[in-house]
Design an enzyme around this catalytic site. Structure first.
Site, PDB file in Angstrom:
ATOM      1  N   TYR A 144       0.861  -1.190   0.000  1.00  0.00           N
ATOM      2  CA  TYR A 144       0.000   0.000   0.000  1.00  0.00           C
ATOM      3  C   TYR A 144       0.886   1.225   0.000  1.00  0.00           C
ATOM      4  CZ  TYR A 144      -3.481   3.448   1.563  1.00  0.00           C
ATOM      5  OH  TYR A 144      -4.294   4.543   1.665  1.00  0.00           O
ATOM      6  N   ASP A 239       9.350   2.792   0.173  1.00  0.00           N
ATOM      7  CA  ASP A 239       8.275   3.443   0.902  1.00  0.00           C
ATOM      8  C   ASP A 239       8.424   3.023   2.369  1.00  0.00           C
ATOM      9  OD1 ASP A 239       6.020   4.428   2.061  1.00  0.00           O
ATOM     10  OD2 ASP A 239       4.616   3.619   0.586  1.00  0.00           O
ATOM     11  N   LYS A 267       3.986   8.788   9.131  1.00  0.00           N
ATOM     12  CA  LYS A 267       3.735   8.195  10.449  1.00  0.00           C
ATOM     13  C   LYS A 267       4.720   8.698  11.524  1.00  0.00           C
ATOM     14  CE  LYS A 267       0.791   4.854   8.375  1.00  0.00           C
ATOM     15  NZ  LYS A 267       0.829   4.060   7.176  1.00  0.00           N
TER      16      LYS A 267
HETATM   17  C1  LIG Z   1       0.270   4.592   5.780  1.00  0.00           C
HETATM   18  C2  LIG Z   1       1.038   4.365   4.542  1.00  0.00           C
HETATM   19  C3  LIG Z   1       0.962   5.233   3.446  1.00  0.00           C
HETATM   20  C4  LIG Z   1      -0.031   6.353   3.375  1.00  0.00           C
HETATM   21  O1  LIG Z   1       0.171   7.311   4.354  1.00  0.00           O
HETATM   22  P1  LIG Z   1      -1.047   8.296   4.744  1.00  0.00           P
HETATM   23  O2  LIG Z   1      -0.424   9.251   5.697  1.00  0.00           O
HETATM   24  O3  LIG Z   1      -2.103   7.426   5.341  1.00  0.00           O
HETATM   25  O4  LIG Z   1      -1.510   8.940   3.487  1.00  0.00           O
HETATM   26  C5  LIG Z   1       1.815   5.030   2.388  1.00  0.00           C
HETATM   27  N1  LIG Z   1       2.701   4.021   2.401  1.00  0.00           N
HETATM   28  C6  LIG Z   1       2.787   3.158   3.414  1.00  0.00           C
HETATM   29  C7  LIG Z   1       3.811   2.074   3.385  1.00  0.00           C
HETATM   30  C8  LIG Z   1       1.955   3.293   4.515  1.00  0.00           C
HETATM   31  O5  LIG Z   1       2.020   2.405   5.501  1.00  0.00           O
END
Ligand SMILES: *Cc1c(COP(=O)(O)O)cnc(C)c1O
Length: 419
Positions: A144, A239, A267
């Site tokens: 994701y 990511d 995060k």
């Molecule tokens: C949470 C997440 C996102 C998206 O971040 P948001 O702040 O919710 O838009 C993208 N990549 C990864 C790996 C994530 O865990």
């Protein structure tokens, strides 16, 4: 356990917001439950609107590595508030935060601060495309990367939870340049690069996948991705929105010793406030406006309050380097309890997922064999024991520095009692 007040609030919320929520996994549909409305949180505990208290392993889906309401962070936020909520102009905090990020992620030679992980990834991909003058990207099934159009193909997180294979509302044109590979499957990547490697701008990967449940990279998988992207002049994007500052202070790239071309953070880097970052090699980042012609901007980007929270969080992690070993020991204890209860568990540092399947959970297809109804039973059982886990089979359990051994032991006892 009484949930009258949460149920009342949920009914009210349903009038205003689709599914009563501002982000789909919160709806708790997948676990046959209603969402708990949270009143406050402190340390390892969250308190709901009915006065129940839970040991929290959602931790806001990752940011709260120091637990809820960690005082140095909330103090930093309060004092930043005194000086103004937003300027839309340059300030010292941006430089301080950028330098702290670069110190721990030296591959991010230059970076930009943004407001969400979605935005960080979307912008990193645009920069990679601008730099390479190529359109195609490769992503992995079950990973994701936020909810921007081009990445909503076989994405993990809420799409898996709610069984949405590919999002509606995304024009075909937005995803025709998104090529899908299978996590941990070397040949699926080779095939794509052999057929059109010279047209691929970027390969994006969660260096340890945590949005289809936790799936660690197989031995050699990340070095292989590094090598093949280098060979074809493709930008390798890690990511690290979840893994950054979690698997180690320098994220997965430090833990596994692989240097990507670009990195996205979110995060933890925002310390609980809406802040994220993307960055990488200088020559790529110099393509961004006003230096170059890749456009990227944001009214609230680098917001002083969010930056203060991020700075205080990273400083605390630096000052308490021992927490990573502690997180590991505590998480390993939970893993052992799950194993002794005969559960199928994947763990990477302080990220864990128990999969209700007998298959080895190593990619999208194998994790999808999990019995989500059984997970729902597990979720409700744990909640009843005072333990709040992710309301989805396909998310991680997050351990924080404020989970005490008492919390951990109570959690392990509960796990061992699940039948
Ligand atoms: C949470 C997440 C996102 C998206 O971040 P948001 O702040 O919710 O838009 C993208 N990549 C990864 C790996 C994530 O865990």
């Amino acid at each position: 356990m009484r949930t009258d007040e949460s149920e009342r609030l949920y009914a009210k919320a349903l009038e205003f917001m689709p599914g009563g929520v501002n982000s789909p996994v919160r709806a708790c549909k997948a676990v046959g439950s209603v969402p708990l409305f949270i009143d406050r949180a402190s340390g390892s505990k969250i308190y709901d609107a009915d006065g129940n208290v839970f040991i929290d392993y959602v931790c806001s889906w990752g940011p709260n590595i120091l637990g809820h309401s960690y005082k140095p962070v909330t103090d930093a936020v309060k004092s930043a508030c005194e000086k103004g909520l937003t300027f839309g102009a340059c300030h010292r905090g941006e430089i301080r935060l950028a330098s702290l990020i670069k110190k721990h992620f030296p591959s991010m030679e230059m970076l930009r601060l943004v407001n969400s992980g979605t935005e960080a990834v979307m912008s990193a991909i645009r920069a990679a495309r601008g730099f390479t003058c190529r359109d195609k990207i490769v992503k992995f099934e079950g990973c994701y990367h936020g909810h921007s159009d081009g990445l909503l193909v076989k994405a993990g997180s809420g799409l898996m939870t709610n069984a949405i294979p590919s999002g509606a509302g995304v024009p075909h044109g937005c995803t025709e340049n998104t090529l899908l590979a299978v996590y941990n499957d070397f040949s699926s990547v080779e095939r794509i690069f052999e057929s059109c490697g010279n047209e691929i701008a970027a390969l994006i990967v969660e260096p340890c996948a945590a949005n289809m449940g936790v799936v660690s990279p197989k031995e050699g998988f990340l070095p292989f991705l590094r090598e093949i992207t280098e060979k074809y002049g493709t930008v390798l994007i890690f990511d690290e929105v979840i893994t950054g500052f979690r698997l180690s202070i320098g994220g997965a790239q430090q833990l596994y010793g692989i240097t990507p071309d670009m990195t996205t953070l979110g995060k933890i880097v925002g310390g609980g406030m809406p802040l994220a970052a993307f960055g990488g090699k200088r020559e790529i980042m110099e393509c961004i406006a006003p230096l170059g012609s890749v456009y990227q901007a944001g009214t609230l980007s680098g917001n002083p309050i969010a930056a203060a929270a991020g700075i205080a969080t990273i400083e605390a992690l630096e000052n308490h380097a021992e927490i990573y070993d502690e997180l590991d020991r505590k998480s390993a204890e939970i893993e052992r309890a799950m194993e002794s209860a005969g559960m199928n568990v994947n763990r990477c540092g302080s990220l864990l997922t128990v999969f209700f399947t007998s298959e080895k959970a190593e990619n999208y297809d194998s994790v999808k064999t999990a019995d989500t109804k059984r997970y729902g039973e597990y979720y409700r059982y744990m909640l009843d024991k005072g333990i709040y886990c992710a309301p989805s089979q396909f998310e991680a359990m997050f351990v924080s520095a404020t989970h005490s051994w008492e919390d951990i032991n109570k959690t392990c006892d509960a796990i061992k009692g699940f039948h």
